[in-house]
Design a protein around this motif. Sequence first.
Motif, PDB file in Angstrom:
ATOM      1  N   GLN A 140      -6.929 -12.312 -14.055  1.00  0.00           N
ATOM      2  CA  GLN A 140      -6.409 -12.913 -12.722  1.00  0.00           C
ATOM      3  C   GLN A 140      -5.095 -13.221 -13.017  1.00  0.00           C
ATOM      4  N   LEU A 141      -4.311 -13.327 -11.856  1.00  0.00           N
ATOM      5  CA  LEU A 141      -3.028 -13.832 -12.089  1.00  0.00           C
ATOM      6  C   LEU A 141      -2.538 -14.663 -10.647  1.00  0.00           C
ATOM      7  N   SER A 142      -1.498 -15.351 -10.852  1.00  0.00           N
ATOM      8  CA  SER A 142      -0.815 -16.051  -9.652  1.00  0.00           C
ATOM      9  C   SER A 142       0.583 -15.922  -9.839  1.00  0.00           C
ATOM     10  N   GLY A 143       1.175 -15.766  -8.680  1.00  0.00           N
ATOM     11  CA  GLY A 143       2.738 -15.740  -8.808  1.00  0.00           C
ATOM     12  C   GLY A 143       3.301 -15.663  -7.294  1.00  0.00           C
ATOM     13  N   LYS A 144       4.553 -15.241  -7.297  1.00  0.00           N
ATOM     14  CA  LYS A 144       5.208 -14.983  -6.008  1.00  0.00           C
ATOM     15  C   LYS A 144       5.614 -13.407  -5.715  1.00  0.00           C
ATOM     16  N   LEU A 145       5.555 -13.174  -4.404  1.00  0.00           N
ATOM     17  CA  LEU A 145       6.202 -11.756  -4.090  1.00  0.00           C
ATOM     18  C   LEU A 145       7.318 -12.132  -3.195  1.00  0.00           C
ATOM     19  N   ALA A 146       8.157 -11.461  -3.292  1.00  0.00           N
ATOM     20  CA  ALA A 146       9.339 -11.246  -2.198  1.00  0.00           C
ATOM     21  C   ALA A 146       9.612  -9.802  -1.940  1.00  0.00           C
ATOM     22  N   ILE A 147       9.730  -9.638  -0.663  1.00  0.00           N
ATOM     23  CA  ILE A 147       9.739  -8.234  -0.102  1.00  0.00           C
ATOM     24  C   ILE A 147      10.926  -8.103   0.886  1.00  0.00           C
ATOM     25  N   ILE A 148      11.712  -7.171   0.768  1.00  0.00           N
ATOM     26  CA  ILE A 148      12.941  -6.961   1.751  1.00  0.00           C
ATOM     27  C   ILE A 148      12.689  -5.234   2.199  1.00  0.00           C
TER      28      ILE A 148
ATOM     29  N   VAL B 240      -2.885  -1.160 -12.496  1.00  0.00           N
ATOM     30  CA  VAL B 240      -2.404  -0.587 -13.425  1.00  0.00           C
ATOM     31  C   VAL B 240      -0.754  -0.910 -13.842  1.00  0.00           C
ATOM     32  N   TRP B 241      -0.022  -0.918 -12.720  1.00  0.00           N
ATOM     33  CA  TRP B 241       1.270  -1.304 -13.111  1.00  0.00           C
ATOM     34  C   TRP B 241       1.693  -2.714 -13.522  1.00  0.00           C
ATOM     35  N   ILE B 242       0.939  -3.254 -12.573  1.00  0.00           N
ATOM     36  CA  ILE B 242       0.984  -5.026 -12.865  1.00  0.00           C
ATOM     37  C   ILE B 242       0.644  -5.356 -14.370  1.00  0.00           C
ATOM     38  N   LYS B 243       0.015  -4.571 -14.958  1.00  0.00           N
ATOM     39  CA  LYS B 243      -0.359  -4.941 -16.502  1.00  0.00           C
ATOM     40  C   LYS B 243       0.611  -4.595 -17.407  1.00  0.00           C
TER      41      LYS B 243
ATOM     42  N   THR C 160       5.677 -10.662 -16.830  1.00  0.00           N
ATOM     43  CA  THR C 160       5.943 -12.024 -15.666  1.00  0.00           C
ATOM     44  C   THR C 160       7.076 -11.604 -14.680  1.00  0.00           C
ATOM     45  N   ALA C 161       7.863 -10.760 -14.867  1.00  0.00           N
ATOM     46  CA  ALA C 161       8.892 -10.499 -13.586  1.00  0.00           C
ATOM     47  C   ALA C 161       9.122  -8.692 -13.542  1.00  0.00           C
ATOM     48  N   ILE C 162       8.614  -8.309 -12.481  1.00  0.00           N
ATOM     49  CA  ILE C 162       8.840  -6.865 -12.136  1.00  0.00           C
ATOM     50  C   ILE C 162       9.384  -6.805 -10.831  1.00  0.00           C
ATOM     51  N   ASN C 163      10.460  -5.795 -10.840  1.00  0.00           N
ATOM     52  CA  ASN C 163      10.996  -5.466  -9.632  1.00  0.00           C
ATOM     53  C   ASN C 163      10.721  -3.807  -9.511  1.00  0.00           C
ATOM     54  N   LEU C 164      10.229  -3.629  -7.944  1.00  0.00           N
ATOM     55  CA  LEU C 164       9.897  -2.614  -7.348  1.00  0.00           C
ATOM     56  C   LEU C 164      10.751  -1.980  -6.435  1.00  0.00           C
ATOM     57  N   GLN C 165      11.130  -0.803  -6.551  1.00  0.00           N
ATOM     58  CA  GLN C 165      12.183  -0.061  -5.419  1.00  0.00           C
ATOM     59  C   GLN C 165      11.505   0.891  -4.858  1.00  0.00           C
ATOM     60  N   GLY C 166      11.058   0.873  -3.461  1.00  0.00           N
ATOM     61  CA  GLY C 166      10.598   2.143  -2.834  1.00  0.00           C
ATOM     62  C   GLY C 166      11.247   2.525  -1.596  1.00  0.00           C
ATOM     63  N   PRO C 167      10.366   3.286  -0.762  1.00  0.00           N
ATOM     64  CA  PRO C 167      11.410   3.835   0.392  1.00  0.00           C
ATOM     65  C   PRO C 167      11.755   2.656   1.345  1.00  0.00           C
ATOM     66  N   GLN C 168      13.125   2.359   1.471  1.00  0.00           N
ATOM     67  CA  GLN C 168      13.439   1.224   2.264  1.00  0.00           C
ATOM     68  C   GLN C 168      12.894  -0.169   1.840  1.00  0.00           C
ATOM     69  N   THR C 169      12.473  -0.312   0.648  1.00  0.00           N
ATOM     70  CA  THR C 169      11.692  -1.507   0.277  1.00  0.00           C
ATOM     71  C   THR C 169      12.072  -1.833  -0.959  1.00  0.00           C
ATOM     72  N   ARG C 170      12.280  -3.198  -1.267  1.00  0.00           N
ATOM     73  CA  ARG C 170      12.733  -3.795  -2.471  1.00  0.00           C
ATOM     74  C   ARG C 170      11.509  -4.862  -2.647  1.00  0.00           C
ATOM     75  N   ILE C 171      10.877  -4.966  -3.636  1.00  0.00           N
ATOM     76  CA  ILE C 171       9.632  -5.991  -3.894  1.00  0.00           C
ATOM     77  C   ILE C 171      10.046  -6.679  -5.372  1.00  0.00           C
ATOM     78  N   LYS C 172       9.881  -7.885  -5.437  1.00  0.00           N
ATOM     79  CA  LYS C 172      10.071  -8.663  -6.749  1.00  0.00           C
ATOM     80  C   LYS C 172       8.664  -9.570  -7.054  1.00  0.00           C
ATOM     81  N   LEU C 173       8.228  -9.339  -8.037  1.00  0.00           N
ATOM     82  CA  LEU C 173       7.032  -9.905  -8.329  1.00  0.00           C
ATOM     83  C   LEU C 173       7.475 -10.856  -9.327  1.00  0.00           C
ATOM     84  N   ALA C 174       6.960 -11.927  -9.347  1.00  0.00           N
ATOM     85  CA  ALA C 174       7.222 -13.404 -10.527  1.00  0.00           C
ATOM     86  C   ALA C 174       5.942 -13.839 -10.607  1.00  0.00           C
ATOM     87  N   ILE C 175       5.312 -13.407 -11.949  1.00  0.00           N
ATOM     88  CA  ILE C 175       4.113 -13.738 -12.262  1.00  0.00           C
ATOM     89  C   ILE C 175       4.196 -14.993 -12.986  1.00  0.00           C
TER      90      ILE C 175
END
Length: 196
Positions: A47-55, A130-133, A174-189
Motif C-alpha cells: 500500500q502507498l500514499s502520496g500525491k499526484l500532479a498532472i499537466i 509494476v513501474w511504481i515499485k 518515492t519520486a517518479i516523473n512520467l512523460q507521455g503524449p502531451q502529458t506530464r505526471i509527477k508522483l511523490a510517494i
Amino acid sequence: MRSLLRVTIILLVAVLTGCVQQASDGRYNEAVWRGQRESLEQLQHWQLSGKLAIITAQEKGSARLNWQQQGEDYDLILTTIVGTTLLELHKRDNRVTIIDRDGVQHSGEDSDELVYRLTGWPIPIKQLPVWIKGLPGEATFETGDDGRITRLQQGDWQLSYQDYARTRLWLLPTAINLQGPQTRIKLAINEWQINQ
C-alpha cells in the motif's frame, strides 16, 4: 630514456587498473540490480500514499493518492487536498470499476481508457503496479551506479526515478516523473506499507 619507460609503464598499469575496476563495478551493479529485481518481483501485497500532479495540454490537476495492491487486484483512490473523493478505481480479475465524484459507477476491461474517458487524463494505469515499485516490466531501462533503475521507456511513456527509500527489505521509489503524449505526471510517494 629509462624514466620515460618507467612513466609509460606506470600509466599503462593505471589505465589497466581503471578498466578492471570499471568492469568489476559493472558486474557488481548488474548483480545488485538482479537482486533488487528478484526482491521486487516477490512483492505482491503493498500500500502507498502520496500525491499526484498532472499537466496535460488542456489542464493542470493534482490529487492525493492512495493505492492498495493485493496480487493482481488493486484499489486506487484519488482525493482532493481537503479529502473529497475524485475517483475510486477497483480492479478485480480482468474487470475494472470506477466510481466517479458523483458516486456513479462505470465498468470496463481497459483501465487506461476508462480513466481517460472519465477524467481526460491519459494515465498508464495498467503499467503502474509494476513501474511504481521500480520494475521495468516490458520497458527498456537504465540503472544507476547503485544498481537501481533510473529511467525507463515503453511506447510513448518515459519515466525517470528521482529518489528511493528503504522500506523494510525493499528499496522503493518515492519520486517518479512520467512523460507521455502531451502529458506530464509527477508522483511523490510519502509512505509505503508492505503487507506480506
